[in-house]
Design a protein around this motif. Sequence first.
Motif, PDB file in Angstrom:
ATOM      1  N   ASN A 152       0.816  -1.204   0.000  1.00 12.48           N
ATOM      2  CA  ASN A 152       0.000   0.000   0.000  1.00 12.48           C
ATOM      3  C   ASN A 152       0.860   1.268   0.000  1.00 12.48           C
ATOM      4  O   ASN A 152       2.048   1.231   0.311  1.00 12.48           O
ATOM      5  CB  ASN A 152      -0.929   0.005   1.220  1.00 12.48           C
ATOM      6  N   TYR A 153       0.229   2.389  -0.323  1.00 18.86           N
ATOM      7  CA  TYR A 153       0.942   3.670  -0.386  1.00 18.86           C
ATOM      8  C   TYR A 153       1.634   4.007   0.927  1.00 18.86           C
ATOM      9  O   TYR A 153       2.748   4.555   0.928  1.00 18.86           O
ATOM     10  CB  TYR A 153      -0.051   4.777  -0.763  1.00 18.86           C
ATOM     11  N   LYS A 154       1.012   3.671   2.052  1.00 17.78           N
ATOM     12  CA  LYS A 154       1.577   4.020   3.350  1.00 17.78           C
ATOM     13  C   LYS A 154       2.584   2.991   3.864  1.00 17.78           C
ATOM     14  O   LYS A 154       3.200   3.200   4.911  1.00 17.78           O
ATOM     15  CB  LYS A 154       0.461   4.219   4.374  1.00 17.78           C
ATOM     16  N   ASP A 155       2.748   1.895   3.170  1.00 21.90           N
ATOM     17  CA  ASP A 155       3.733   0.898   3.589  1.00 21.90           C
ATOM     18  C   ASP A 155       5.145   1.444   3.433  1.00 21.90           C
ATOM     19  O   ASP A 155       5.422   2.263   2.554  1.00 21.90           O
ATOM     20  CB  ASP A 155       3.602  -0.370   2.739  1.00 21.90           C
ATOM     21  N   ASP A 156       6.038   0.958   4.290  1.00 24.10           N
ATOM     22  CA  ASP A 156       7.451   1.256   4.146  1.00 24.10           C
ATOM     23  C   ASP A 156       8.235  -0.042   4.277  1.00 24.10           C
ATOM     24  O   ASP A 156       7.649  -1.127   4.316  1.00 24.10           O
ATOM     25  CB  ASP A 156       7.911   2.301   5.171  1.00 24.10           C
ATOM     26  N   ALA A 157       9.554   0.051   4.329  1.00 21.82           N
ATOM     27  CA  ALA A 157      10.383  -1.148   4.365  1.00 21.82           C
ATOM     28  C   ALA A 157      10.018  -2.061   5.523  1.00 21.82           C
ATOM     29  O   ALA A 157       9.952  -3.284   5.368  1.00 21.82           O
ATOM     30  CB  ALA A 157      11.859  -0.750   4.441  1.00 21.82           C
ATOM     31  N   ALA A 158       9.757  -1.493   6.697  1.00 21.48           N
ATOM     32  CA  ALA A 158       9.447  -2.301   7.872  1.00 21.48           C
ATOM     33  C   ALA A 158       8.120  -3.033   7.723  1.00 21.48           C
ATOM     34  O   ALA A 158       8.008  -4.228   8.021  1.00 21.48           O
ATOM     35  CB  ALA A 158       9.430  -1.427   9.126  1.00 21.48           C
ATOM     36  N   SER A 159       7.086  -2.336   7.245  1.00 23.85           N
ATOM     37  CA  SER A 159       5.771  -2.976   7.132  1.00 23.85           C
ATOM     38  C   SER A 159       5.745  -3.992   6.000  1.00 23.85           C
ATOM     39  O   SER A 159       5.106  -5.044   6.116  1.00 23.85           O
ATOM     40  CB  SER A 159       4.674  -1.920   6.933  1.00 23.85           C
ATOM     41  N   VAL A 160       6.449  -3.721   4.905  1.00 19.65           N
ATOM     42  CA  VAL A 160       6.512  -4.697   3.810  1.00 19.65           C
ATOM     43  C   VAL A 160       7.316  -5.919   4.247  1.00 19.65           C
ATOM     44  O   VAL A 160       6.961  -7.059   3.924  1.00 19.65           O
ATOM     45  CB  VAL A 160       7.115  -4.051   2.544  1.00 19.65           C
ATOM     46  N   TYR A 161       8.382  -5.699   4.998  1.00 20.98           N
ATOM     47  CA  TYR A 161       9.174  -6.820   5.531  1.00 20.98           C
ATOM     48  C   TYR A 161       8.282  -7.703   6.412  1.00 20.98           C
ATOM     49  O   TYR A 161       8.326  -8.933   6.335  1.00 20.98           O
ATOM     50  CB  TYR A 161      10.355  -6.279   6.339  1.00 20.98           C
ATOM     51  N   SER A 162       7.459  -7.072   7.229  1.00 26.26           N
ATOM     52  CA  SER A 162       6.549  -7.819   8.101  1.00 26.26           C
ATOM     53  C   SER A 162       5.530  -8.609   7.289  1.00 26.26           C
ATOM     54  O   SER A 162       5.237  -9.777   7.586  1.00 26.26           O
ATOM     55  CB  SER A 162       5.837  -6.859   9.056  1.00 26.26           C
ATOM     56  N   LYS A 163       4.973  -7.989   6.252  1.00 28.75           N
ATOM     57  CA  LYS A 163       4.032  -8.696   5.383  1.00 28.75           C
ATOM     58  C   LYS A 163       4.714  -9.879   4.701  1.00 28.75           C
ATOM     59  O   LYS A 163       4.122 -10.956   4.549  1.00 28.75           O
ATOM     60  CB  LYS A 163       3.475  -7.748   4.324  1.00 28.75           C
ATOM     61  N   MET A 164       5.939  -9.662   4.255  1.00 27.33           N
ATOM     62  CA  MET A 164       6.709 -10.722   3.612  1.00 27.33           C
ATOM     63  C   MET A 164       6.906 -11.907   4.558  1.00 27.33           C
ATOM     64  O   MET A 164       6.685 -13.064   4.191  1.00 27.33           O
ATOM     65  CB  MET A 164       8.058 -10.167   3.158  1.00 27.33           C
TER      66      MET A 164
END
Length: 293
Positions: A152-164
Motif C-alpha cells: 500500500n501507499y503508506k507501507d514502508d520497508a518495515a511494514s513490507v518486511y513484516s508482510k513478507m
Amino acid sequence: MKIFFIGTVSFSKKSLEKLLSLHAEIVGVATKSKSAFNADHVDLTPICEKNSIPVKYIKDINAPHVLEWIESLKPDVIFCFGWSSLIKKELLELTNLGIVGFHPTALPANRGRHPLIWSIFLGLEKGATTFFFMEEGADDGDILSQKTFSINYKDDAASVYSKMEHSALEQIEEFIPKLKKGSYQRIKQDHTKGNIWRKRDIEDGEIDFRMSSRAIYNLVRALTKPYFGAHLYYNNKEVKIWKVKEEDYSGNNIEPGKILNVEEGEILVKTYDGAIKILCHEFQKMPLKGEYL
C-alpha cells in the motif's frame, strides 16, 4: 525429514523458529556472527544453543570443510533463507531433495538483488514470496510455493518486511508436510517472462530534489529501517532521511531543492513537480528557509 538450515537475517530467525514450532528435525545451522552486507542481520546461534542444534559461523558456505560437516549430518534437504552469496554445484547436489531457497518476489519476475527495496521504490502494488529449488543461477530454479501480498501507499520497508514474513511463514507450514510425503509440485520458471534487478549502490540512496515527489517518497520509504536509510548532503555532510510526506505546491519559478519552510523540526523542500516535507531526519544543524538541498 532431516533439515540443514542456512541463514543470517531476521527472516531466517523467524523461519527457524517456525520450523521448530512445527517439530521439524533441524540437524544443523550455518549462520554469521556479523554482516556488513545485511542491515537486518541476525545471529542464529542463541536459538540453536537453546534448542541443542549444532551451529557454526560460516564465511564460505561452499568451502570443502563446510561441505564435509553438512554431509556428516546426513540432511534430506537444505533450507537457505537469507544468505548473500551464491551456492555452488557441490552443495546443491549434496542432498536428495536439494536446496530450497527463498526470494521475496513473484518469480520469474524480479530476480536478483535488493527485491524489497526495488519493489517499494518502483511503486509496485503487489509483493510476493517464493520458495524454489535452487540451481547454480540466481533465483532461477523450479518453484515450490508462491504467494502474493499487497503493498500500500503508506507501507514502508518495515511494514513490507513484516508482510513478507507473515506470508512466507504461512507457506512454510503448508509445504513442510508435502516435502515429507513427496507430494509437492515443481513449477518450472519461464525466464523469457522475467527480469533481473541489479545490485543497489550507495548512490541509489541519494535524494535528488530534481526527482518527482512520488519518486522521493518511494525512495525514502524503501530504504527506511530496518535498512540503511536514504540520504542527502548538507554542507558536504551526509544526512540520513527516514520519513517524508508528499505535499502539493503550485508556486511558479521555484527551483527543485529550495527549502520553502522550516517549522518544528520539519523541512519543506521544492521538488520537480511539487514538494516534499521531511519529517524524520538526522540533521545536526537545521537548514534555513531559502537554502538549497
